[in-house]
Design a protein around this motif. Sequence first.
Motif, PDB file in Angstrom:
ATOM      1  N   GLY A   1    -107.409  37.855 -63.749  1.00 17.12           N
ATOM      2  CA  GLY A   1    -106.137  37.431 -63.134  1.00 17.12           C
ATOM      3  C   GLY A   1    -105.412  36.292 -63.456  1.00 17.12           C
ATOM      4  N   ILE A   2    -106.044  35.094 -63.982  1.00 18.77           N
ATOM      5  CA  ILE A   2    -105.620  33.783 -64.143  1.00 18.77           C
ATOM      6  C   ILE A   2    -104.504  34.187 -65.586  1.00 18.77           C
ATOM      7  N   TRP A   3    -105.459  34.804 -66.638  1.00 17.48           N
ATOM      8  CA  TRP A   3    -105.008  35.083 -67.838  1.00 17.48           C
ATOM      9  C   TRP A   3    -103.910  36.048 -67.889  1.00 17.48           C
ATOM     10  N   ILE A   4    -103.986  36.833 -66.938  1.00 16.18           N
ATOM     11  CA  ILE A   4    -102.768  38.101 -66.880  1.00 16.18           C
ATOM     12  C   ILE A   4    -101.516  37.252 -66.228  1.00 16.18           C
ATOM     13  N   ALA A   5    -101.741  36.427 -65.400  1.00 13.82           N
ATOM     14  CA  ALA A   5    -100.779  35.416 -64.668  1.00 13.82           C
ATOM     15  C   ALA A   5    -100.090  34.754 -65.775  1.00 13.82           C
ATOM     16  N   ILE A   6    -100.860  34.101 -66.708  1.00 13.72           N
ATOM     17  CA  ILE A   6    -100.317  33.233 -67.795  1.00 13.72           C
ATOM     18  C   ILE A   6     -99.543  34.000 -68.593  1.00 13.72           C
ATOM     19  N   GLY A   7     -99.910  35.287 -68.855  1.00 14.03           N
ATOM     20  CA  GLY A   7     -99.136  36.050 -69.722  1.00 14.03           C
ATOM     21  C   GLY A   7     -97.878  36.507 -68.976  1.00 14.03           C
ATOM     22  N   HIS A   8     -97.692  36.761 -67.790  1.00 15.21           N
ATOM     23  CA  HIS A   8     -96.487  37.152 -66.942  1.00 15.21           C
ATOM     24  C   HIS A   8     -95.472  35.856 -67.022  1.00 15.21           C
ATOM     25  N   VAL A   9     -96.089  34.805 -67.054  1.00 13.22           N
ATOM     26  CA  VAL A   9     -95.492  33.450 -66.995  1.00 13.22           C
ATOM     27  C   VAL A   9     -94.821  33.069 -68.317  1.00 13.22           C
ATOM     28  N   LEU A  10     -95.289  33.247 -69.389  1.00 19.60           N
ATOM     29  CA  LEU A  10     -95.081  33.230 -70.590  1.00 19.60           C
ATOM     30  C   LEU A  10     -93.976  34.012 -71.135  1.00 19.60           C
ATOM     31  N   THR A  11     -94.088  35.540 -70.817  1.00 19.74           N
ATOM     32  CA  THR A  11     -93.144  36.469 -71.031  1.00 19.74           C
ATOM     33  C   THR A  11     -91.864  36.343 -70.172  1.00 19.74           C
ATOM     34  N   ALA A  12     -92.061  35.821 -68.971  1.00 18.42           N
ATOM     35  CA  ALA A  12     -90.837  35.414 -68.205  1.00 18.42           C
ATOM     36  C   ALA A  12     -90.215  34.561 -68.772  1.00 18.42           C
ATOM     37  N   ILE A  13     -90.643  33.293 -69.412  1.00 16.15           N
ATOM     38  CA  ILE A  13     -90.021  32.396 -70.055  1.00 16.15           C
ATOM     39  C   ILE A  13     -88.990  32.820 -71.088  1.00 16.15           C
ATOM     40  N   ALA A  14     -89.803  33.475 -71.928  1.00 20.95           N
ATOM     41  CA  ALA A  14     -89.055  34.378 -73.022  1.00 20.95           C
ATOM     42  C   ALA A  14     -88.075  35.209 -72.678  1.00 20.95           C
ATOM     43  N   GLN A  15     -88.022  35.903 -71.488  1.00 19.43           N
ATOM     44  CA  GLN A  15     -87.210  36.799 -71.040  1.00 19.43           C
ATOM     45  C   GLN A  15     -85.903  36.056 -70.509  1.00 19.43           C
ATOM     46  N   ALA A  16     -85.975  34.990 -70.071  1.00 16.42           N
ATOM     47  CA  ALA A  16     -84.969  34.176 -69.282  1.00 16.42           C
ATOM     48  C   ALA A  16     -84.263  33.266 -70.143  1.00 16.42           C
TER      49      ALA A  16
END
Length: 141
Positions: free
Chosen positions: A79-94
């Motif tokens: 879960g922690i690693w998946i959440a970190i992946g979502h945050v990093l992807t969101a930063i790139a998308q934003a």
Amino acid sequence: MKTILNVIWLLFGGIWLALGYFLAGVVCCLLIVTIPFGIASFRIAGYALWPFGRTVVDRGGRTYLMSTLGNIIWLLVAGIWIAIGHVLTAIAQAMTIIGIPLAIANLKMIPISLTPLGKVIVPSDQAYSVYGRQYGPRLVR
């Protein structure tokens, strides 16, 4: 508008995210012990395909203890690693204007990717009318 955003989401990463969750579900279902995690991964894969216009609510009920124990294991293992992946992807998308809604959708997926067991994905317009009386303030957006 939801349909347009969902199509853009699907084209710019949603399909790959859903395939990743689907593959994780297949791997989890190969082992008997991790089948609940596989089912949760399939649920998240469906949510990753079409996130706009849907939300996550707690299922509640008698299986609360087992869901909590399973969520603790999931959180520590993946879960922690998946959440970190979502945050990093969101930063790139934003970083682009068209990517801002996609980044918000990516951040919206963090709660279910951290603790997927004991959750139900429902249409946003029915979340409170169907589940609100029973689950009230535990609504996750």
